[in-house]
Design a protein around this motif. Structure first.
Motif, PDB file in Angstrom:
ATOM      1  N   ASP A   1      36.941  48.982  33.988  1.00 18.61           N
ATOM      2  CA  ASP A   1      37.120  50.269  34.671  1.00 18.61           C
ATOM      3  C   ASP A   1      35.777  50.834  35.127  1.00 18.61           C
ATOM      4  O   ASP A   1      35.646  51.340  36.245  1.00 18.61           O
ATOM      5  CB  ASP A   1      37.825  51.280  33.761  1.00 18.61           C
ATOM      6  N   ALA A   2      34.776  50.759  34.245  1.00 21.23           N
ATOM      7  CA  ALA A   2      33.448  51.281  34.578  1.00 21.23           C
ATOM      8  C   ALA A   2      32.827  50.486  35.725  1.00 21.23           C
ATOM      9  O   ALA A   2      32.229  51.064  36.642  1.00 21.23           O
ATOM     10  CB  ALA A   2      32.541  51.237  33.346  1.00 21.23           C
ATOM     11  N   LEU A   3      32.968  49.172  35.697  1.00 22.72           N
ATOM     12  CA  LEU A   3      32.418  48.338  36.771  1.00 22.72           C
ATOM     13  C   LEU A   3      33.145  48.595  38.089  1.00 22.72           C
ATOM     14  O   LEU A   3      32.532  48.566  39.153  1.00 22.72           O
ATOM     15  CB  LEU A   3      32.498  46.860  36.393  1.00 22.72           C
ATOM     16  N   GLN A   4      34.450  48.841  38.024  1.00 22.28           N
ATOM     17  CA  GLN A   4      35.226  49.140  39.234  1.00 22.28           C
ATOM     18  C   GLN A   4      34.791  50.481  39.824  1.00 22.28           C
ATOM     19  O   GLN A   4      34.626  50.614  41.028  1.00 22.28           O
ATOM     20  CB  GLN A   4      36.715  49.194  38.893  1.00 22.28           C
ATOM     21  N   ALA A   5      34.591  51.472  38.945  1.00 16.51           N
ATOM     22  CA  ALA A   5      34.221  52.815  39.408  1.00 16.51           C
ATOM     23  C   ALA A   5      32.804  52.863  39.963  1.00 16.51           C
ATOM     24  O   ALA A   5      32.530  53.588  40.924  1.00 16.51           O
ATOM     25  CB  ALA A   5      34.367  53.818  38.264  1.00 16.51           C
ATOM     26  N   THR A   6      31.895  52.106  39.357  1.00 20.09           N
ATOM     27  CA  THR A   6      30.495  52.115  39.773  1.00 20.09           C
ATOM     28  C   THR A   6      29.977  50.680  39.854  1.00 20.09           C
ATOM     29  O   THR A   6      29.332  50.196  38.933  1.00 20.09           O
ATOM     30  CB  THR A   6      29.636  52.914  38.772  1.00 20.09           C
TER      31      THR A   6
ATOM     32  N   ALA B   1      29.419  41.283  47.267  1.00 20.93           N
ATOM     33  CA  ALA B   1      30.363  42.359  46.952  1.00 20.93           C
ATOM     34  C   ALA B   1      31.816  41.871  46.914  1.00 20.93           C
ATOM     35  O   ALA B   1      32.549  42.197  45.975  1.00 20.93           O
ATOM     36  CB  ALA B   1      30.203  43.517  47.931  1.00 20.93           C
ATOM     37  N   PRO B   2      32.283  41.071  47.896  1.00 26.93           N
ATOM     38  CA  PRO B   2      33.659  40.572  47.792  1.00 26.93           C
ATOM     39  C   PRO B   2      33.854  39.688  46.556  1.00 26.93           C
ATOM     40  O   PRO B   2      34.903  39.733  45.908  1.00 26.93           O
ATOM     41  CB  PRO B   2      33.854  39.766  49.078  1.00 26.93           C
ATOM     42  N   GLY B   3      32.857  38.888  46.214  1.00 32.16           N
ATOM     43  CA  GLY B   3      32.936  38.055  45.021  1.00 32.16           C
ATOM     44  C   GLY B   3      33.013  38.893  43.761  1.00 32.16           C
ATOM     45  O   GLY B   3      33.725  38.557  42.814  1.00 32.16           O
ATOM     46  N   PHE B   4      32.279  39.994  43.745  1.00 33.03           N
ATOM     47  CA  PHE B   4      32.307  40.909  42.600  1.00 33.03           C
ATOM     48  C   PHE B   4      33.699  41.523  42.449  1.00 33.03           C
ATOM     49  O   PHE B   4      34.246  41.573  41.351  1.00 33.03           O
ATOM     50  CB  PHE B   4      31.240  41.991  42.779  1.00 33.03           C
ATOM     51  N   GLU B   5      34.297  41.989  43.558  1.00 37.94           N
ATOM     52  CA  GLU B   5      35.645  42.561  43.515  1.00 37.94           C
ATOM     53  C   GLU B   5      36.657  41.518  43.061  1.00 37.94           C
ATOM     54  O   GLU B   5      37.551  41.807  42.269  1.00 37.94           O
ATOM     55  CB  GLU B   5      36.040  43.117  44.887  1.00 37.94           C
ATOM     56  N   ARG B   6      36.525  40.287  43.569  1.00 38.53           N
ATOM     57  CA  ARG B   6      37.422  39.201  43.173  1.00 38.53           C
ATOM     58  C   ARG B   6      37.284  38.914  41.672  1.00 38.53           C
ATOM     59  O   ARG B   6      38.270  38.713  40.968  1.00 38.53           O
ATOM     60  CB  ARG B   6      37.122  37.952  44.001  1.00 38.53           C
ATOM     61  N   LEU B   7      36.042  38.937  41.181  1.00 39.55           N
ATOM     62  CA  LEU B   7      35.785  38.715  39.759  1.00 39.55           C
ATOM     63  C   LEU B   7      36.500  39.766  38.904  1.00 39.55           C
ATOM     64  O   LEU B   7      37.167  39.436  37.923  1.00 39.55           O
ATOM     65  CB  LEU B   7      34.285  38.753  39.476  1.00 39.55           C
ATOM     66  N   LEU B   8      36.374  41.041  39.276  1.00 35.71           N
ATOM     67  CA  LEU B   8      37.029  42.105  38.508  1.00 35.71           C
ATOM     68  C   LEU B   8      38.538  41.918  38.507  1.00 35.71           C
ATOM     69  O   LEU B   8      39.205  42.084  37.478  1.00 35.71           O
ATOM     70  CB  LEU B   8      36.659  43.479  39.062  1.00 35.71           C
TER      71      LEU B   8
END
Length: 200
Positions: free
Chosen positions: A164-169, A177-184
């Protein structure tokens, strides 16, 4: 006997929200279960509800044109967002008994309720989810630094709070960035099916 629709929580957009435990406790023989995810998700890690019909979100309005407007329709997706959108669209088209599964398949899996899915072996452990998250963060945020050492993970609640914290900030140093979102997203899926104490 109260129907699932009658006991569901009214939403301002005209449909009703159903909790996963509420759905699990009531037979859905009188409601059409409609999963609005993509085919790869329907048969993927999170699986699908027994008896659900796959109707991807982009096709819901076209397919629903032949459905009775007063039939009970329960929409499902990964987290409840796409199914809520589909529910609002159906209400706008005159459907009167539309429901959305709040939390979607993530909540259903987290509650350890029955799921139809291809055999995938034992579910991942919470430690594996943490390892996946740390490895992915290393790849997307600081690939030039040494890889961290992985080990026993924290509780589901702690991992959920971290996601949740990584998603919010999101980290400003993420190179992909797309890879980070996919990872989450992948870690949330893994977390919903992970079970503590089972073998890796």
């Amino acid at each position: 006997m109260t129907s699932l629709f009658d006991s569901a929580i009214p939403h301002p957009h005209g449909y009703r929200d159903v909790d996963v435990h509420q759905l699990a406790a009531v037979p859905t023989t009188h409601a059409s279960l409609v999963d609005v995810r993509e085919p790869s998700e329907f048969d993927g890690l999170l699986g699908h509800l027994d008896g659900a019909r796959l109707v991807p979100l982009a096709t819901v309005l076209d397919v629903a044109a032949s459905w009775p407007r007063n039939a009970d329709v329960l929409l499902v997706c990964r987290s409840g967002g796409r199914s809520a959108k589909a529910a609002a669209q159906l209400v706008a088209r005159g459907f009167t008994r539309v429901m959305n599964l709040r939390g979607g398949m993530l909540a259903w899996n987290t509650a350890e309720l029955p799921v139809v899915r291809p055999p995938l072996g034992p579910p991942p452990t919470l430690a594996r989810v943490l390892d996946e998250l740390l490895a992915g963060l290393h790849r997307t945020v600081a690939p030039e630094s040494p890889a961290p050492i992985y080990g026993q993970g924290p509780s589901r609640e702690a991992l959920t709070a971290l996601l949740d914290a990584l998603q919010a900030t999101p980290p400003t140093t993420a190179r992909d960035a797309p890879g980070f979102e996919r990872l989450l997203r992948e870690c949330r899926d893994l977390l919903s099916v992970a079970r503590p104490g089972e073998s890796r």
